[in-house]
Design a protein around this motif. Structure first.
Motif, PDB file in Angstrom:
ATOM      1  N   LEU A 236      -2.759 -16.235 -58.421  1.00 13.50           N
ATOM      2  CA  LEU A 236      -2.455 -14.797 -58.295  1.00 13.50           C
ATOM      3  C   LEU A 236      -2.428 -14.384 -56.827  1.00 13.50           C
ATOM      4  O   LEU A 236      -1.534 -13.653 -56.396  1.00 13.50           O
ATOM      5  CB  LEU A 236      -3.474 -13.954 -59.079  1.00 13.50           C
ATOM      6  N   ASN A 237      -3.407 -14.876 -56.066  1.00 15.57           N
ATOM      7  CA  ASN A 237      -3.425 -14.549 -54.631  1.00 15.57           C
ATOM      8  C   ASN A 237      -2.156 -15.048 -53.933  1.00 15.57           C
ATOM      9  O   ASN A 237      -1.568 -14.341 -53.113  1.00 15.57           O
ATOM     10  CB  ASN A 237      -4.657 -15.154 -53.957  1.00 15.57           C
ATOM     11  N   ALA A 238      -1.743 -16.257 -54.277  1.00 15.71           N
ATOM     12  CA  ALA A 238      -0.521 -16.808 -53.657  1.00 15.71           C
ATOM     13  C   ALA A 238       0.672 -15.936 -54.013  1.00 15.71           C
ATOM     14  O   ALA A 238       1.563 -15.707 -53.198  1.00 15.71           O
ATOM     15  CB  ALA A 238      -0.297 -18.247 -54.130  1.00 15.71           C
ATOM     16  N   HIS A 239       0.676 -15.433 -55.231  1.00 16.24           N
ATOM     17  CA  HIS A 239       1.819 -14.615 -55.639  1.00 16.24           C
ATOM     18  C   HIS A 239       1.810 -13.238 -54.976  1.00 16.24           C
ATOM     19  O   HIS A 239       2.880 -12.673 -54.713  1.00 16.24           O
ATOM     20  CB  HIS A 239       1.940 -14.505 -57.153  1.00 16.24           C
ATOM     21  N   VAL A 240       0.633 -12.708 -54.694  1.00  9.58           N
ATOM     22  CA  VAL A 240       0.550 -11.432 -53.955  1.00  9.58           C
ATOM     23  C   VAL A 240       1.264 -11.606 -52.611  1.00  9.58           C
ATOM     24  O   VAL A 240       2.092 -10.787 -52.213  1.00  9.58           O
ATOM     25  CB  VAL A 240      -0.925 -11.002 -53.736  1.00  9.58           C
ATOM     26  N   THR A 241       0.973 -12.712 -51.939  1.00  8.06           N
ATOM     27  CA  THR A 241       1.609 -12.994 -50.641  1.00  8.06           C
ATOM     28  C   THR A 241       3.116 -13.153 -50.803  1.00  8.06           C
ATOM     29  O   THR A 241       3.893 -12.691 -49.962  1.00  8.06           O
ATOM     30  CB  THR A 241       0.978 -14.262 -50.025  1.00  8.06           C
ATOM     31  N   SER A 242       3.519 -13.763 -51.906  1.00  7.64           N
ATOM     32  CA  SER A 242       4.946 -13.951 -52.148  1.00  7.64           C
ATOM     33  C   SER A 242       5.659 -12.608 -52.397  1.00  7.64           C
ATOM     34  O   SER A 242       6.786 -12.396 -51.940  1.00  7.64           O
ATOM     35  CB  SER A 242       5.096 -14.946 -53.303  1.00  7.64           C
ATOM     36  N   GLU A 243       4.995 -11.682 -53.068  1.00  4.21           N
ATOM     37  CA  GLU A 243       5.586 -10.341 -53.275  1.00  4.21           C
ATOM     38  C   GLU A 243       5.708  -9.626 -51.921  1.00  4.21           C
ATOM     39  O   GLU A 243       6.677  -8.891 -51.695  1.00  4.21           O
ATOM     40  CB  GLU A 243       4.734  -9.499 -54.231  1.00  4.21           C
ATOM     41  N   LEU A 244       4.740  -9.838 -51.051  1.00  5.42           N
ATOM     42  CA  LEU A 244       4.807  -9.215 -49.713  1.00  5.42           C
ATOM     43  C   LEU A 244       5.974  -9.801 -48.919  1.00  5.42           C
ATOM     44  O   LEU A 244       6.632  -9.095 -48.154  1.00  5.42           O
ATOM     45  CB  LEU A 244       3.485  -9.402 -48.964  1.00  5.42           C
ATOM     46  N   TYR A 245       6.236 -11.094 -49.113  1.00  6.97           N
ATOM     47  CA  TYR A 245       7.403 -11.690 -48.451  1.00  6.97           C
ATOM     48  C   TYR A 245       8.687 -11.052 -48.986  1.00  6.97           C
ATOM     49  O   TYR A 245       9.588 -10.702 -48.206  1.00  6.97           O
ATOM     50  CB  TYR A 245       7.467 -13.220 -48.635  1.00  6.97           C
ATOM     51  N   SER A 246       8.768 -10.875 -50.309  1.00  6.98           N
ATOM     52  CA  SER A 246       9.945 -10.222 -50.903  1.00  6.98           C
ATOM     53  C   SER A 246      10.128  -8.840 -50.276  1.00  6.98           C
ATOM     54  O   SER A 246      11.248  -8.456 -49.925  1.00  6.98           O
ATOM     55  CB  SER A 246       9.773 -10.061 -52.416  1.00  6.98           C
ATOM     56  N   ALA A 247       9.034  -8.098 -50.154  1.00  2.00           N
ATOM     57  CA  ALA A 247       9.092  -6.747 -49.561  1.00  2.00           C
ATOM     58  C   ALA A 247       9.674  -6.823 -48.150  1.00  2.00           C
ATOM     59  O   ALA A 247      10.635  -6.111 -47.822  1.00  2.00           O
ATOM     60  CB  ALA A 247       7.700  -6.120 -49.541  1.00  2.00           C
ATOM     61  N   ASN A 248       9.144  -7.708 -47.341  1.00  2.00           N
ATOM     62  CA  ASN A 248       9.607  -7.821 -45.947  1.00  2.00           C
ATOM     63  C   ASN A 248      11.060  -8.298 -45.865  1.00  2.00           C
ATOM     64  O   ASN A 248      11.812  -7.858 -44.996  1.00  2.00           O
ATOM     65  CB  ASN A 248       8.701  -8.757 -45.150  1.00  2.00           C
ATOM     66  N   LEU A 249      11.427  -9.193 -46.772  1.00  2.00           N
ATOM     67  CA  LEU A 249      12.813  -9.672 -46.805  1.00  2.00           C
ATOM     68  C   LEU A 249      13.753  -8.493 -47.053  1.00  2.00           C
ATOM     69  O   LEU A 249      14.769  -8.335 -46.361  1.00  2.00           O
ATOM     70  CB  LEU A 249      12.972 -10.723 -47.919  1.00  2.00           C
ATOM     71  N   TYR A 250      13.411  -7.639 -48.015  1.00  2.00           N
ATOM     72  CA  TYR A 250      14.294  -6.512 -48.351  1.00  2.00           C
ATOM     73  C   TYR A 250      14.254  -5.435 -47.271  1.00  2.00           C
ATOM     74  O   TYR A 250      15.257  -4.736 -47.066  1.00  2.00           O
ATOM     75  CB  TYR A 250      13.953  -5.967 -49.744  1.00  2.00           C
ATOM     76  N   LEU A 251      13.129  -5.311 -46.596  1.00  2.00           N
ATOM     77  CA  LEU A 251      13.059  -4.363 -45.465  1.00  2.00           C
ATOM     78  C   LEU A 251      14.014  -4.820 -44.354  1.00  2.00           C
ATOM     79  O   LEU A 251      14.768  -4.022 -43.799  1.00  2.00           O
ATOM     80  CB  LEU A 251      11.624  -4.279 -44.945  1.00  2.00           C
TER      81      LEU A 251
END
Ligand code: FE2
Ligand code: FE2
Length: 166
Positions: free
Chosen positions: A10-25
């Motif tokens: 779950l922790n790894a996936h939290v970081t992955s969602e943050l990467y998605s956020a930054n990618l779209y930003l």
């Protein structure tokens, strides 16, 4: 309680969602700079959605007695080619995320963690919706080819996207 294995996943996936956020930003800024302000807005809304996903997962982990460990987020690319290239990259990325969610679900099943399986069902459905939404944009962009007036029309339409409440 959440198992160590489930917690790490779950922790790894939290970081992955943050990467998605930054990618779209980053993609949003790229579109804005190319005068595609509507797609820029659509991607900015998507950025906030990805942040919401990371918060949802983190909140769940904590509610199950887990320990949050927010990891380092790698930098997204700076350029994305044509508007079609960009949305094809969004689609490819979302397909990868869907596989990662499926993997999380399988981990929850292997850990016999029923609560996590129920929790993750929302993410499974969300990925189906996200892939379909982006597939539609890719299909439309392919359809219009190099007709810039049609691209600007789509840009205007997708620029109407609002951030969902909550
Ligand atoms: Fe997400
Ligand atoms: Fe997503």
């Amino acid at each position: 309680m959440v198992s160590k294995k489930m917690q790490d996943a779950l922790n790894a996936h939290v970081t992955s969602e943050l990467y998605s956020a930054n990618l779209y930003l980053a993609m949003s800024a790229y579109c804005d700079a190319k005068a595609y302000k509507g797609f820029g807005r659509w991607l900015r809304v998507q950025y906030f959605e990805e942040l919401d996903h990371s918060h949802k997962m983190l909140d769940y982990l904590v509610s199950r007695g887990g320990t949050a460990a927010v990891g380092a987020v790698k930098a997204p690319p700076r350029t994305f080619g044509s508007i079609l290239d960009l949305f094809q990259a969004v689609l490819d990325h979302e397909r990868d995320v869907s596989q990662s969610i499926d993997e999380l679900y399988r981990t929850a099943a292997a850990e016999k963690d029923t609560a996590a399986q129920v929790f993750l069902q929302w993410f499974v459905s969300e990925q189906v919706e996200e892939e379909a939404n982006v597939q539609e944009i890719v299909d439309k962009l392919k359809l219009i080819g190099d007709k810039s007036s049609a691209a600007l029309y789509l840009d205007k339409e997708y620029g109407k996207r609002q951030r969902a409440a909550g």
